[in-house]
Write a protein that holds these residues in place. Sequence first.
Motif, PDB file in Angstrom:
ATOM      1  N   SER A 284       0.859  -1.181   0.000  1.00  0.00           N
ATOM      2  CA  SER A 284       0.000   0.000   0.000  1.00  0.00           C
ATOM      3  C   SER A 284       0.899   1.236   0.000  1.00  0.00           C
ATOM      4  O   SER A 284       2.068   1.160   0.381  1.00  0.00           O
ATOM      5  CB  SER A 284      -0.929   0.009   1.218  1.00  0.00           C
TER       6      SER A 284
ATOM      7  N   GLY B 109       2.174 -10.056   6.397  1.00  0.00           N
ATOM      8  CA  GLY B 109       1.330 -10.544   7.483  1.00  0.00           C
ATOM      9  C   GLY B 109       2.076 -10.551   8.798  1.00  0.00           C
ATOM     10  O   GLY B 109       1.551 -10.142   9.818  1.00  0.00           O
ATOM     11  N   VAL B 110       3.308 -11.032   8.791  1.00  0.00           N
ATOM     12  CA  VAL B 110       4.094 -11.048  10.023  1.00  0.00           C
ATOM     13  C   VAL B 110       5.203  -9.994  10.004  1.00  0.00           C
ATOM     14  O   VAL B 110       5.824  -9.726  11.020  1.00  0.00           O
ATOM     15  CB  VAL B 110       4.722 -12.433  10.290  1.00  0.00           C
ATOM     16  N   GLN B 111       5.431  -9.394   8.853  1.00  0.00           N
ATOM     17  CA  GLN B 111       6.493  -8.394   8.750  1.00  0.00           C
ATOM     18  C   GLN B 111       6.073  -7.319   7.755  1.00  0.00           C
ATOM     19  O   GLN B 111       5.427  -7.604   6.750  1.00  0.00           O
ATOM     20  CB  GLN B 111       7.785  -9.063   8.278  1.00  0.00           C
ATOM     21  N   GLU B 112       6.419  -6.100   8.086  1.00  0.00           N
ATOM     22  CA  GLU B 112       6.170  -4.988   7.171  1.00  0.00           C
ATOM     23  C   GLU B 112       7.502  -4.401   6.744  1.00  0.00           C
ATOM     24  O   GLU B 112       8.381  -4.192   7.573  1.00  0.00           O
ATOM     25  CB  GLU B 112       5.329  -3.899   7.852  1.00  0.00           C
ATOM     26  N   ARG B 113       7.630  -4.140   5.470  1.00  0.00           N
ATOM     27  CA  ARG B 113       8.838  -3.483   4.959  1.00  0.00           C
ATOM     28  C   ARG B 113       8.439  -2.107   4.463  1.00  0.00           C
ATOM     29  O   ARG B 113       7.401  -1.933   3.834  1.00  0.00           O
ATOM     30  CB  ARG B 113       9.463  -4.294   3.835  1.00  0.00           C
ATOM     31  N   TYR B 114       9.327  -1.134   4.744  1.00  0.00           N
ATOM     32  CA  TYR B 114       9.020   0.252   4.410  1.00  0.00           C
ATOM     33  C   TYR B 114      10.023   0.775   3.395  1.00  0.00           C
ATOM     34  O   TYR B 114      11.231   0.592   3.549  1.00  0.00           O
ATOM     35  CB  TYR B 114       9.073   1.121   5.664  1.00  0.00           C
TER      36      TYR B 114
ATOM     37  N   SER C 181       3.639  -5.755   3.078  1.00  0.00           N
ATOM     38  CA  SER C 181       3.360  -6.561   4.264  1.00  0.00           C
ATOM     39  C   SER C 181       3.197  -8.018   3.890  1.00  0.00           C
ATOM     40  O   SER C 181       2.551  -8.360   2.887  1.00  0.00           O
ATOM     41  CB  SER C 181       2.084  -6.050   4.938  1.00  0.00           C
TER      42      SER C 181
ATOM     43  N   VAL D 245       4.408   0.453   1.857  1.00  0.00           N
ATOM     44  CA  VAL D 245       4.423  -0.571   2.898  1.00  0.00           C
ATOM     45  C   VAL D 245       4.131  -1.912   2.237  1.00  0.00           C
ATOM     46  O   VAL D 245       3.087  -2.091   1.621  1.00  0.00           O
ATOM     47  CB  VAL D 245       3.359  -0.282   3.977  1.00  0.00           C
TER      48      VAL D 245
END
Lengths: 231, 186
Positions: free
Chosen positions: A40, A55-60, A53, A51
Motif C-alpha cells: 500500500s 502478514g508477520v512483517q512490514e517493509r518500508y 506486508s 508498505v
Amino acid sequence: MSAAASTTTTNGARAGAAGVAQQQYRRIRWQNGGLFSHASLWLADDHVLQVTSTGVQERYQRFYLRDIRALMTCDAHTSSVGGLICGFVAFFSGLILMLSAATGNGNTGLFIFFAIMLLLTVFFLWRGRTVKMYAVTELQTVLWRSVARKWQADKLLAQLTPLINAAQSDLSPAPPLPQSPPLPQSPTQPQSPPPPQQSAATSTDAAPSATAAPSADAAPSANAAPLAQQP
Amino acid sequence: MRNPSPTLDGPCCGGPYLLTPGHARCEMCGKDYRFTEFPAFRAQRVVTKPRELADTGDATCFFHAQNQAETVCTGCGRFLCTVCAVDFGGRILCPSCIATGKTSPARADREKWMPEGIALLLATLPLLLWPFTLLTAPVALALVIWNWNKPAGLVRRFRWQRWVAAVFSLAQLAGWTWLFVAMFSR
C-alpha cells in the motif's frame, strides 16, 4: 532491482522534520498484491511510503518527494490475458452446457463453473487495464506494487505531480553543454561533401526526441501525458 | 557540477531510453512507458567539496583526517567535514549515527515485525496439528495482550489480526481447560 530497494535514497534523508516520533501518514493507495504479500502507498509531508506486508512483517520504502525524478508507467497485460483465458474457458464451458442441456443432461457443476468463469471475465474487463508504475530516483527504480490499474495510476499522478513539483520548485535545470568547437580538418583529409538539405531538415525535426543518455537537448518537463497517446 | 545528460535507470532491461515529452521508449527491448518527469530529473547536481587542512592546528574530520572539521555531529559529538555532515531532518548527523538509528526511529525503520501477525499464525496454523495448540495458544494470547497498546506499525490501520488471534487462542485455551477438567473429574 526492487529487491535491493529497501532503503530510501540518501538525499531523501536530508528532508523532513526533526524528532518526529510518529509521522502522520495518509493512505493514497489501498492494498494490492499477490498471494503472500500486499503493498500500500501512504503519503507524509515530504515523502511517499510504500508498505509491503507479509502478514508477520512490514517493509518500508520511503520516496522523498524531493528525490523523485520521474514516474514511469507501462502497460501490463495481466487483465487482458486473464480476461481472454477466462473468456475462452467460459465460452467453451457455456457451449458444452448448451449442448448438454439440448440433449437433456443438465449439469449443475458445469453451470457453476461456467458462472464463475463468466464472473471472472467480467471482473477482469470491469477493473480496467492493468499497468505497472515505477518511481525513478537517483539511485533506484522501484515498482509501486499497489498501483495496478490505469485509473489508479492516473489518479495517483494527478495527486502527486503538484506535490512533487512544489517540493522541487527550487531545483534549477542544468545548463546545456557548450557546443564543442569543430575539429580542424587536416589538409590531407579529403573534403567531405556537404550534407543534403533533406537530412538537415530531418535532424532539426528530430530535436525534441532525445536518447536518455545524451539528452542535453531533450524537451523540458512534460507532465502526465495520457497513456492512450502512446504510439 | 552540472548534470547535463540525465541518465535513466529504467525498469526493464537497462538499455538507453528514447525520451520524448511524456513518453519513454527502451531502445533495447522497445517497451513504451508513459514518462512523467520532474525538475529533479534535469536538475543541477550539487557536489559538496570539503576544505583541506590549512593549518596543522585545525580540527580534522573524524572520518577524513585530511579534511578540516566544519561542524559537530549532534548525535555523537564527532567533528565532521562537509562530506560527512548529513542534514537529517534539521539535525546534523554523521553517517554512523544514521546507520545506528540515532535519528528518529520512525524515520529510519526499514522493516518491522508484526506481533499480531505472528500471534495469528500461532493461533491458527497449529490447528492442523492440534496438540501443539497447548503450547502455542498461550503464547499467541500473551503476544496479543503484550502488544495491545503498542503501535502496530508506522501507519495506522485496523489490525483485525489481533482480534482473530485473541478469539482463536481463547477458544483453544477454553477447549484445553474443558478437556483437563473432564479428564480429572473422572
